[in-house]
Design an enzyme around this catalytic site. Structure first.
Site, PDB file in Angstrom:
ATOM      1  N   HIS A   2      30.505   7.404 -34.676  1.00  0.00           N
ATOM      2  CA  HIS A   2      29.885   7.185 -33.371  1.00  0.00           C
ATOM      3  C   HIS A   2      29.580   5.698 -33.224  1.00  0.00           C
ATOM      4  O   HIS A   2      29.198   5.046 -34.187  1.00  0.00           O
ATOM      5  CB  HIS A   2      28.581   7.979 -33.233  1.00  0.00           C
ATOM      6  N   LYS A  13      42.271   8.653 -37.750  1.00  0.00           N
ATOM      7  CA  LYS A  13      40.940   8.874 -37.186  1.00  0.00           C
ATOM      8  C   LYS A  13      40.687  10.374 -37.270  1.00  0.00           C
ATOM      9  O   LYS A  13      41.472  11.171 -36.745  1.00  0.00           O
ATOM     10  CB  LYS A  13      40.909   8.463 -35.715  1.00  0.00           C
ATOM     11  N   ARG A  64      30.656  -6.626 -12.860  1.00  0.00           N
ATOM     12  CA  ARG A  64      31.842  -7.477 -12.999  1.00  0.00           C
ATOM     13  C   ARG A  64      31.569  -8.456 -14.139  1.00  0.00           C
ATOM     14  O   ARG A  64      31.078  -9.573 -13.881  1.00  0.00           O
ATOM     15  CB  ARG A  64      32.099  -8.215 -11.679  1.00  0.00           C
ATOM     16  N   GLY A 112      35.854  14.083 -34.239  1.00  0.00           N
ATOM     17  CA  GLY A 112      34.532  14.682 -34.368  1.00  0.00           C
ATOM     18  C   GLY A 112      33.653  13.935 -35.346  1.00  0.00           C
ATOM     19  O   GLY A 112      32.536  14.355 -35.621  1.00  0.00           O
ATOM     20  N   HIS A 136      36.686  10.037 -26.991  1.00  0.00           N
ATOM     21  CA  HIS A 136      35.440  10.366 -26.276  1.00  0.00           C
ATOM     22  C   HIS A 136      35.335  11.891 -26.168  1.00  0.00           C
ATOM     23  O   HIS A 136      35.399  12.582 -27.172  1.00  0.00           O
ATOM     24  CB  HIS A 136      35.456   9.631 -24.930  1.00  0.00           C
ATOM     25  N   ASP A 175      30.758  16.510 -31.203  1.00  0.00           N
ATOM     26  CA  ASP A 175      32.033  17.178 -30.922  1.00  0.00           C
ATOM     27  C   ASP A 175      32.542  17.996 -32.104  1.00  0.00           C
ATOM     28  O   ASP A 175      33.314  18.943 -31.905  1.00  0.00           O
ATOM     29  CB  ASP A 175      33.082  16.135 -30.510  1.00  0.00           C
ATOM     30  N   ARG A 231      22.410  15.493 -32.135  1.00  0.00           N
ATOM     31  CA  ARG A 231      22.800  16.756 -31.491  1.00  0.00           C
ATOM     32  C   ARG A 231      23.610  17.663 -32.418  1.00  0.00           C
ATOM     33  O   ARG A 231      23.647  18.877 -32.240  1.00  0.00           O
ATOM     34  CB  ARG A 231      23.646  16.427 -30.251  1.00  0.00           C
TER      35      ARG A 231
END
Ligand code: SDX
Length: 384
Positions: free
Chosen positions: A271, A265, A368, A268, A227, A324, A280
């Site tokens: 998604h 992985k 929940r 950056g 994240h 990122d 972005r």
């Protein structure tokens, strides 16, 4: 698998599951919208203060509303010295505590001195949102100053939010182009509907817990490298590639192929929602490059390397960079210490988190979901 059998969608991690509605933001393949305004429009025409007000108050601010909001932020930037002294100490003892953990501790300490901490009313939470947004750069600065071997600086009310963040983080007054790049990055990072950290904050808020507790949960979730922590990990990955290929013993292609073979992985990239690119990423890359060309032309090599890596990921995996990836290069070019990249993400996403916490409290039902049991069949304790 027989042709007639359709592979069920992989819903691990709630992939593809709509679990609620929100008026704060819309994230989809074609657009990213904050309360009705498209992200490219906001990045080009708004300031972070205006976007923060939009997210928290729910509408575009009038001139008077913006002036009042901006003044409230400046009036609340200071943090009690007893708290900053603790932050400065734990920032260097032990030496390797992550700044996200230090910021989480800072928010906890700030909550104890917030007179409205346990008040979940809309008005109190709006005021708490402002205090949290205002104080986070001060907490970040108190963490970085001792790591730079310098005294912390006091917030400067003559500076905008983005400029004051850079001032607190570096102890130097930023150039206007650096302030603009930071301001755009804060707008881009501010909000993203039910991402992991925002959803975490909503779950905590849904139990009638307080805003500061929900924000501490959000910081914990954002810290992970799948994240928010990906912006630091992306820069670390680029530095590894630069280092490993600098003596021409290996090419970037070979480095990437090794990573693919190891099923790594690549930070950056990818998604959960965006499969054709993150709206972005291109905006931030352009501003990072602009800063490079104007102030740090020697650091353009990082963007050249990033473009090469991005091209290979697209050609080999059809996977696009998320925000990122350009963030790593951009903040590196600005001279920001890598371990502070994700705390800066917090300095922005605090606005989205608080907007969602207020929305949850305004129309609450405890979150929940159900679980599918996959454990052992029923047994007798005495017989087993
Ligand atoms: C943010 O949710 C948000 O909105 C988050 C965020 C926000 O603003 O709040 O946008 C911010 O967190 C952006 C994401 C930052 N994280 C990273 O850059 C970490 C690297 N990315 C991956 O871990 C991954 O792409 C995720 C975590 C972002 C998404 O996870 P998914 O949805 O489970 O991945 P997927 O289904 O799209 O991937 C399918 C396959 C993978 O299968 P698995 O190995 O996961 O079983 O595609 C491959 C991989 O085989 N793949 C990658 C990859 N991303 C996907 N292979 C190599 N490198 C990658 N980055």
């Amino acid at each position: 698998m027989p042709a007639c059998e359709v592979k069920s969608a992989d819903t691990r991690g709630l992939a593809g599951q709509t679990v609620g509605d929100t008026s704060v933001c819309s994230v989809n393949q074609t657009q990213l919208i904050y309360r009705g305004y498209e992200i490219a429009d906001l990045a080009a025409n708004a300031t972070f203060e205006e976007v923060a007000f939009l997210l928290l108050a729910g509408h575009k601010p009038s001139a008077d509303e913006l002036a009042e909001f901006d003044q409230a932020l400046k009036d609340n930037r200071s943090v009690e010295s007893s708290i900053l002294d603790v932050i400065e100490r734990i920032a260097v003892e032990p030496a390797d505590v992550h700044p996200m953990s230090i910021l989480r501790t800072g928010i906890s300490m700030v909550s104890h001195l917030d007179p409205e901490c346990e008040d979940n009313s809309a008005d109190a939470e709006y005021r708490k949102s402002i205090r949290l947004m205002a104080k986070i750069p001060t907490l970040i600065g108190a963490c970085q100053a001792p790591r730079d071997g310098r005294s912390r600086v006091e917030p400067d009310a003559s500076l905008s939010h983005a400029a004051n963040l850079l001032w607190m983080l570096t102890g130097k007054k930023p150039e206007s182009i650096a302030t603009k790049v930071m301001d755009v990055s804060l707008i881009l990072y501010a909000e993203h509907d039910f991402n992991a950290s925002t959803f975490t904050s909503r779950v905590i808020a849904s139990t009638n817990s307080d805003m500061h507790s929900a924000v501490c949960g959000g910081i914990g979730a954002l810290k992970g490298n799948l994240h928010g922590g990906a912006n630091e990990a992306a820069m670390d990955m680029l530095a590894d590639i630069m280092n490993d290929t600098s003596d021409s013993s290996m090419t970037v292609e070979e480095w990437m192929q090794n990573a693919f073979n190891e099923k790594r992985k690549l930070m950056g990239f990818g998604h959960r929602v965006y499969k054709n690119g993150d709206h972005r990423a291109g905006i931030l890359r352009e501003w990072g490059l602009k800063y490079c060309e104007e102030v740090e032309p020697d650091k353009k090599v990082w963007f050249d390397l990033g473009d090469e890596v991005q091209g290979i990921m697209h050609r080999e995996k059809d996977i696009h960079p998320n925000v990122d990836f350009p963030c790593g290069m951009t903040y590196f070019t600005l001279g920001i210490p890598v371990p502070q990249y994700t705390p800066i993400f917090v300095a922005s996403r605090i606005t989205g988190w608080c907007a969602h916490i207020m929305e949850q409290h305004a129309n609450n039902r405890i979150i929940r979901p159900l679980a599918q049991y996959a454990g052992p069949d029923l047994m007798s304790w005495c017989d087993s």
